[in-house]
Design a protein around this motif. Structure first.
Motif, mmCIF file in Angstrom:
data_model
loop_
_atom_site.group_PDB
_atom_site.id
_atom_site.type_symbol
_atom_site.label_atom_id
_atom_site.label_comp_id
_atom_site.label_asym_id
_atom_site.label_seq_id
_atom_site.Cartn_x
_atom_site.Cartn_y
_atom_site.Cartn_z
ATOM 1 N N LEU A 2 0.837 -1.205 0.000
ATOM 2 C CA LEU A 2 0.000 0.000 0.000
ATOM 3 C C LEU A 2 0.873 1.258 0.000
ATOM 4 O O LEU A 2 0.557 2.250 -0.678
ATOM 5 C CB LEU A 2 -0.927 -0.003 1.217
ATOM 6 C CG LEU A 2 -2.085 -1.005 1.200
ATOM 7 C CD1 LEU A 2 -2.836 -0.960 2.522
ATOM 8 C CD2 LEU A 2 -3.040 -0.708 0.036
ATOM 9 N N ALA A 3 1.969 1.209 0.764
ATOM 10 C CA ALA A 3 2.886 2.351 0.780
ATOM 11 C C ALA A 3 3.502 2.562 -0.599
ATOM 12 O O ALA A 3 3.626 3.702 -1.075
ATOM 13 C CB ALA A 3 3.980 2.124 1.827
ATOM 14 N N MET A 43 1.094 4.191 -2.946
ATOM 15 C CA MET A 43 0.988 5.632 -2.689
ATOM 16 C C MET A 43 2.117 6.377 -3.378
ATOM 17 O O MET A 43 1.923 7.461 -3.931
ATOM 18 C CB MET A 43 1.040 5.889 -1.170
ATOM 19 C CG MET A 43 0.829 7.357 -0.802
ATOM 20 S SD MET A 43 -0.804 7.943 -1.287
ATOM 21 C CE MET A 43 -0.667 9.690 -0.909
ATOM 22 N N ASP A 44 3.308 5.787 -3.363
ATOM 23 C CA ASP A 44 4.432 6.375 -4.089
ATOM 24 C C ASP A 44 4.150 6.429 -5.587
ATOM 25 O O ASP A 44 4.495 7.401 -6.269
ATOM 26 C CB ASP A 44 5.702 5.549 -3.847
ATOM 27 C CG ASP A 44 6.636 6.224 -2.848
ATOM 28 O OD1 ASP A 44 6.480 7.433 -2.592
ATOM 29 O OD2 ASP A 44 7.522 5.540 -2.325
ATOM 30 N N ILE A 78 1.113 6.336 -7.227
ATOM 31 C CA ILE A 78 -0.029 7.154 -7.645
ATOM 32 C C ILE A 78 0.322 8.647 -7.659
ATOM 33 O O ILE A 78 -0.319 9.440 -8.352
ATOM 34 C CB ILE A 78 -1.257 6.892 -6.733
ATOM 35 C CG1 ILE A 78 -2.540 7.357 -7.429
ATOM 36 C CG2 ILE A 78 -1.108 7.596 -5.386
ATOM 37 C CD1 ILE A 78 -3.803 6.957 -6.680
ATOM 38 N N THR A 79 1.352 9.028 -6.911
ATOM 39 C CA THR A 79 1.774 10.431 -6.899
ATOM 40 C C THR A 79 2.927 10.695 -7.858
ATOM 41 O O THR A 79 3.438 11.822 -7.920
ATOM 42 C CB THR A 79 2.173 10.868 -5.478
ATOM 43 O OG1 THR A 79 3.149 9.958 -4.952
ATOM 44 C CG2 THR A 79 0.974 10.885 -4.559
ATOM 45 N N LEU A 95 4.170 3.004 5.958
ATOM 46 C CA LEU A 95 2.901 3.431 5.382
ATOM 47 C C LEU A 95 2.532 4.837 5.854
ATOM 48 O O LEU A 95 2.171 5.702 5.037
ATOM 49 C CB LEU A 95 1.792 2.436 5.750
ATOM 50 C CG LEU A 95 0.398 2.755 5.202
ATOM 51 C CD1 LEU A 95 0.420 2.802 3.677
ATOM 52 C CD2 LEU A 95 -0.616 1.714 5.695
ATOM 53 N N VAL A 147 2.580 8.073 3.168
ATOM 54 C CA VAL A 147 1.330 8.803 2.922
ATOM 55 C C VAL A 147 1.499 10.279 3.267
ATOM 56 O O VAL A 147 1.139 11.167 2.478
ATOM 57 C CB VAL A 147 0.172 8.171 3.723
ATOM 58 C CG1 VAL A 147 -1.047 9.077 3.688
ATOM 59 C CG2 VAL A 147 -0.180 6.796 3.173
ATOM 60 N N ASN A 151 4.034 12.080 0.729
ATOM 61 C CA ASN A 151 3.510 12.334 -0.609
ATOM 62 C C ASN A 151 2.365 13.331 -0.616
ATOM 63 O O ASN A 151 2.232 14.118 -1.567
ATOM 64 C CB ASN A 151 3.075 11.018 -1.264
ATOM 65 C CG ASN A 151 4.245 10.225 -1.801
ATOM 66 O OD1 ASN A 151 4.875 10.598 -2.779
ATOM 67 N ND2 ASN A 151 4.555 9.114 -1.151
ATOM 68 N N CYS A 152 1.546 13.328 0.413
ATOM 69 C CA CYS A 152 0.458 14.320 0.490
ATOM 70 C C CYS A 152 1.020 15.739 0.539
ATOM 71 O O CYS A 152 0.522 16.648 -0.149
ATOM 72 C CB CYS A 152 -0.418 14.051 1.710
ATOM 73 S SG CYS A 152 -1.515 12.625 1.519
#
Length: 507
Positions: free
Chosen positions: A355-356, A359-360, A362-363, A411, A415, A418-419
């Motif tokens: 999942l982590a 996230m990397d 998708i950004t 994770l 998150v 990247n946010c």
């Protein structure tokens, strides 16, 4: 025409490197299934040494990777001397290696005392390994220097093969030699250093074959102002890269220091499994970095924004395929191994790490864009600030959740990291990595996961595995291809597979 050329470069090089990485990951995966579980403590000991060397490597490199990435594009249209950038880079890290060795010698005593208090059972082996850290760090610094330099020549396949497949072959051999007591702890350390030394020599030979191993001095192109600018940027790069290493690499070292070498081994199984998810991302980002740097030099911000979205979409589409494979099929494979309980635990950890990594993906290359821009200081300071927090997260979560702790810490860190970067890029450049097809991809993936947990099991490991594969094919891959949710990915496959002489069935 330019866009096709750029995407063609990414497609050809990315596809070739992904295939090479696939073989490396496959070898590592088989080793994880059938070799390393024979002695998780021994494997953890090997990983601890290599991970600790990797963690300290940025301190010896002094940000040379960042310097090469930023300044190579400025020198790309010159002759093969490139203003003596390679010679400068070697001198730069030579200073870094000397400084690191001195600092390590000064602080090795207090570090040893701390390890004795935290993990007295493994303190003897850790102390012995620490004697080899400066030499290992020096070799890793040279390895990364040549790898980054060659990548900026748009040549990532051969270095990728060297750095992906060589360790996957070398590590199991070292493991067996130690397992059958042919190598002691000191022998393990020498073997791992030999592995890195061979990779350095292979990279040098490849660079020479390209006609780019040029060590001519061009000091007239390095006035004091330019040197100060490069050194300053390198120091910021050092902080950023060191922070990144603390964020992404410190988990194995902290597990070994706080818990045990066996826990390091189990976590590394999970890390090996999760690595398959961002394998294509590493290939694409490696070749994209020089292109994005070129766009900055030319002031083509619109092209950066365009590639930002496309790269993020392509990475997510492939990453979700591999993550769904982990969720839908992996547990059935692990049940066939000799120690399914260990690997099923690793699989649960890998799902969190996966999942982590998503996230990397998708950004997209947000970190790269900020790092190359004039706002690179923000990126590096942010990494440092969050990495300090990540150390605290790892320490707290390891004590509370044991081997699952580093996965939860990763994770939370990724998150948050990247946010903040996505918001920063929107405020400064009005760029976002998100697009509508991403939403459909995520919905398809969630439907697949829902079907997996709702449908009853057949009681047969083979049938359950096949059912998971069918769900992945019909629920995700078919919509991805039929509705062309990631059209550039298909184009990249056409270019990459075509250059390998393979006909793309999705064309």
């Amino acid at each position: 025409m330019h866009q096709k050329t750029e995407m063609g470069i990414i497609g050809r090089q990315g596809a070739k490197l992904t295939i090479a990485n696939f073989f490396g990951v496959a070898i590592g995966f088989l080793s994880t299934l059938f070799i390393y579980p024979k002695d998780s403590e021994l494997y953890g000991l090997m990983v601890f040494l290599y991970a600790t060397g990797t963690l300290f490597e940025p301190l010896a490199s002094l940000g040379i990777q960042a310097i090469i990435l930023r300044y190579f594009a400025r020198f790309k249209d010159l002759d093969k001397t490139r203003h003596g950038l390679l010679l400068y880079s070697l001198l730069h890290i030579s200073v870094g290696i000397v400084l690191f060795s001195i600092l390590f010698w000064v602080f090795s005593g207090p570090i040893s005392v701390l390890i004795q208090r935290l993990n007295p059972d493994d303190a003897k082996n850790i102390d012995l390994f620490f004697n080899f850290i400066p030499a290992l760090v020096a070799l890793l610094a040279l390895q990364n220097l040549f790898n980054y330099y060659i990548a900026n020549l748009h040549r990532i396949v051969i270095p990728g093969i060297i750095l992906s497949i060589l360790p996957k072959l070398w590590m199991p051999i070292t493991f067996f030699l130690a397992y059958f007591q042919i190598l002691d702890t000191t022998g393990i350390a020498y073997s791992l250093m030999g592995m890195v030394l061979v990779s350095v020599l292979a990279l040098v030979i490849y660079l020479r074959s390209l006609g780019q191993l040029n060590l001519q001095a061009r000091w007239e192109f390095y006035p004091r102002a330019t040197l100060q600018e490069m050194i300053t940027y390198g120091l910021y790069g050092l902080l950023g890269i060191a922070g990144t290493q603390m964020a992404y690499r410190i988990d194995q070292s902290m597990l070994g220091t706080i818990k045990s070498m066996e826990s390091v081994g189990v976590f590394t199984y999970a890390l090996t499994i999760a690595t398959t998810i961002d394998m294509p991302a590493r290939s694409v980002l490696n070749i994209s970095a020089p292109l994005i740097s070129d766009f900055f030099v030319k002031g083509q911000m619109d092209k950066i924004a365009e590639h930002f979205k496309k790269i993020a979409l392509n990475l997510l589409s492939v990453g979700l395929v591999l993550y769904l494979g982990l969720v839908l099929v992996a547990d059935d494979i692990f049940k066939l191994t000799s120690k399914p309980e260990v690997l099923l635990t690793a699989r649960d950890i890998a799902m969190i790490l996966g999942l982590a990594k998503l996230m990397d993906m998708i950004t997209g290359p947000n970190d790269m864009i900020i790092g190359i821009s004039k706002y690179y200081r923000f990126n590096m300071l942010l990494i440092i600030a969050l990495s300090v927090g990540n150390i605290w997260l790892n320490y707290s979560f390891i004590r509370q959740y044991n081997v699952f702790g580093p996965a939860y810490a990763s994770l939370v860190f990724i998150v948050a990291f990247n946010c903040i970067k996505v918001v920063f890029l929107w405020v400064k450049f009005k760029m976002l990595p998100f697009s509508r097809p991403m939403l459909f991809l995520v919905i398809s993936a969630l439907i697949c996961v829902g079907m997996h947990y709702v449908l009853p099991t057949t009681g047969s490991i083979i049938l359950d595995g096949l059912l998971g594969g069918v769900i992945l094919l019909l629920g995700y891959l078919l919509p991805l291809v039929y509705w062309k949710l990631a059209p550039d990915l298909i184009g990249m496959l056409n270019g990459g597979l075509g250059s390998l002489g393979i006909k793309n069935p999705f064309k």
